[in-house]
Design a protein around this motif. Structure first.
Motif, PDB file in Angstrom:
ATOM      1  N   PHE A 180       0.947  -1.235  -0.113  1.00  0.00           N
ATOM      2  CA  PHE A 180      -0.193   0.162   0.058  1.00  0.00           C
ATOM      3  C   PHE A 180       0.826   1.260  -0.115  1.00  0.00           C
ATOM      4  O   PHE A 180       0.645   2.176  -0.649  1.00  0.00           O
ATOM      5  N   LEU A 181       2.060   1.081   0.682  1.00  0.00           N
ATOM      6  CA  LEU A 181       2.669   2.417   0.910  1.00  0.00           C
ATOM      7  C   LEU A 181       3.401   2.692  -0.704  1.00  0.00           C
ATOM      8  O   LEU A 181       3.648   3.810  -1.067  1.00  0.00           O
ATOM      9  N   ASN A 182       3.719   1.595  -1.300  1.00  0.00           N
ATOM     10  CA  ASN A 182       4.341   1.604  -2.619  1.00  0.00           C
ATOM     11  C   ASN A 182       3.275   2.112  -3.851  1.00  0.00           C
ATOM     12  O   ASN A 182       3.451   3.098  -4.660  1.00  0.00           O
ATOM     13  N   MET A 183       2.001   1.647  -3.513  1.00  0.00           N
ATOM     14  CA  MET A 183       0.865   2.210  -4.337  1.00  0.00           C
ATOM     15  C   MET A 183       0.675   3.729  -4.059  1.00  0.00           C
ATOM     16  O   MET A 183       0.199   4.326  -5.104  1.00  0.00           O
ATOM     17  N   LEU A 184       0.707   4.063  -2.989  1.00  0.00           N
ATOM     18  CA  LEU A 184       0.487   5.396  -2.430  1.00  0.00           C
ATOM     19  C   LEU A 184       1.486   6.251  -3.402  1.00  0.00           C
ATOM     20  O   LEU A 184       1.262   7.381  -4.069  1.00  0.00           O
ATOM     21  N   GLU A 185       2.743   5.808  -3.522  1.00  0.00           N
ATOM     22  CA  GLU A 185       3.848   6.520  -4.307  1.00  0.00           C
ATOM     23  C   GLU A 185       3.462   6.572  -5.662  1.00  0.00           C
ATOM     24  O   GLU A 185       3.594   7.665  -6.305  1.00  0.00           O
ATOM     25  N   VAL A 186       2.772   5.659  -6.132  1.00  0.00           N
ATOM     26  CA  VAL A 186       2.465   5.223  -7.670  1.00  0.00           C
ATOM     27  C   VAL A 186       1.375   6.410  -7.787  1.00  0.00           C
ATOM     28  O   VAL A 186       1.236   7.084  -8.752  1.00  0.00           O
ATOM     29  N   ASP A 187       0.284   6.437  -6.666  1.00  0.00           N
ATOM     30  CA  ASP A 187      -0.828   7.410  -6.981  1.00  0.00           C
ATOM     31  C   ASP A 187      -0.331   8.776  -6.899  1.00  0.00           C
ATOM     32  O   ASP A 187      -0.843   9.792  -7.782  1.00  0.00           O
ATOM     33  N   GLN A 188       0.763   8.975  -6.048  1.00  0.00           N
ATOM     34  CA  GLN A 188       1.205  10.663  -6.048  1.00  0.00           C
ATOM     35  C   GLN A 188       1.840  10.989  -7.390  1.00  0.00           C
ATOM     36  O   GLN A 188       1.608  11.944  -8.000  1.00  0.00           O
TER      37      GLN A 188
END
Length: 198
Positions: free
Chosen positions: A149-157
């Motif tokens: 989820f932390l990695n996906m948040l980076e992608v979302d940003q």
């Protein structure tokens, strides 16, 4: 699946009735668990196409919902959502649809009803990214411990600020490490970015 579980229970009863040694019973239990995990690609699957084929063939409403949702067919996903019986799965599917349609106000209302879970904090963080609320983003992100989820948040940003090439690069580095549903999610997200749907 229900028939399979009933057969396991019947088999366990018969082994108990005939007083089979406990080490044999545990051995059979381990073999059955390995078979279940092996047959379900949503857990440890390494091939996104096989996982998608599994979703397509499944008769379970939530699995059908995931298939339509991940393929971007939201109207079909909405129809299947009505057949989902599990209250938790129904709420989760509703949240996914609201997030995809960018109806963040309704999504926040639904999230207030949900217990504190990593999915809740991820969804709230994603909403904060899309609303430009930096303080809320930091607050919710601090509650997430799952590296996916932390990695996906980076992608979302990266997607939010328009750096789609960077988002694809992040996903490319993440995909080889993933298995099962997480792998399929990342692969489909990458596909949507490349197709310009995000």
């Amino acid at each position: 699946m229900i028939w399979f579980l009933l057969l396991v229970v019947l088999f366990a009863f018969l082994m108990g009735f005939f007083q089979v040694p406990i080490w044999i019973m545990y051995g059979v239990l381990v073999v059955v668990l390995i078979l279940i995990l092996y047959r379900n690609p949503l857990i440890f699957g390494k091939d996104a196409e096989k996982i998608m084929a599994y979703l397509k063939k499944s008769k379970a409403p939530y699995i059908q919902f995931l298939y339509h949702f991940l393929n971007g067919n939201l109207s079909a996903a909405e129809q299947v959502r009505g057949k989902i019986r599990s209250k938790k799965s129904k709420r989760s599917s509703e949240l996914m649809l609201l997030m995809e349609r960018k109806q963040y106000g309704k999504a926040k209302e639904l999230l207030r009803e949900m217990a504190g879970h990593k999915t809740k904090w991820y969804a709230l963080s994603d909403i904060a990214i899309n609303e430009g609320d930096v303080d809320a983003f930091k607050q919710y992100k601090a509650k997430i411990t799952d590296t996916f989820f932390l990695n996906m948040l980076e992608v979302d940003q990266a997607v939010y600020v328009g750096k789609k090439e960077e988002a694809v690069r992040l996903l490319d580095s993440l995909i080889p490490k993933l298995r099962g549903y997480k792998l399929l999610t990342a692969v489909q997200y990458r596909k949507h970015i490349l197709e310009g749907r995000v």
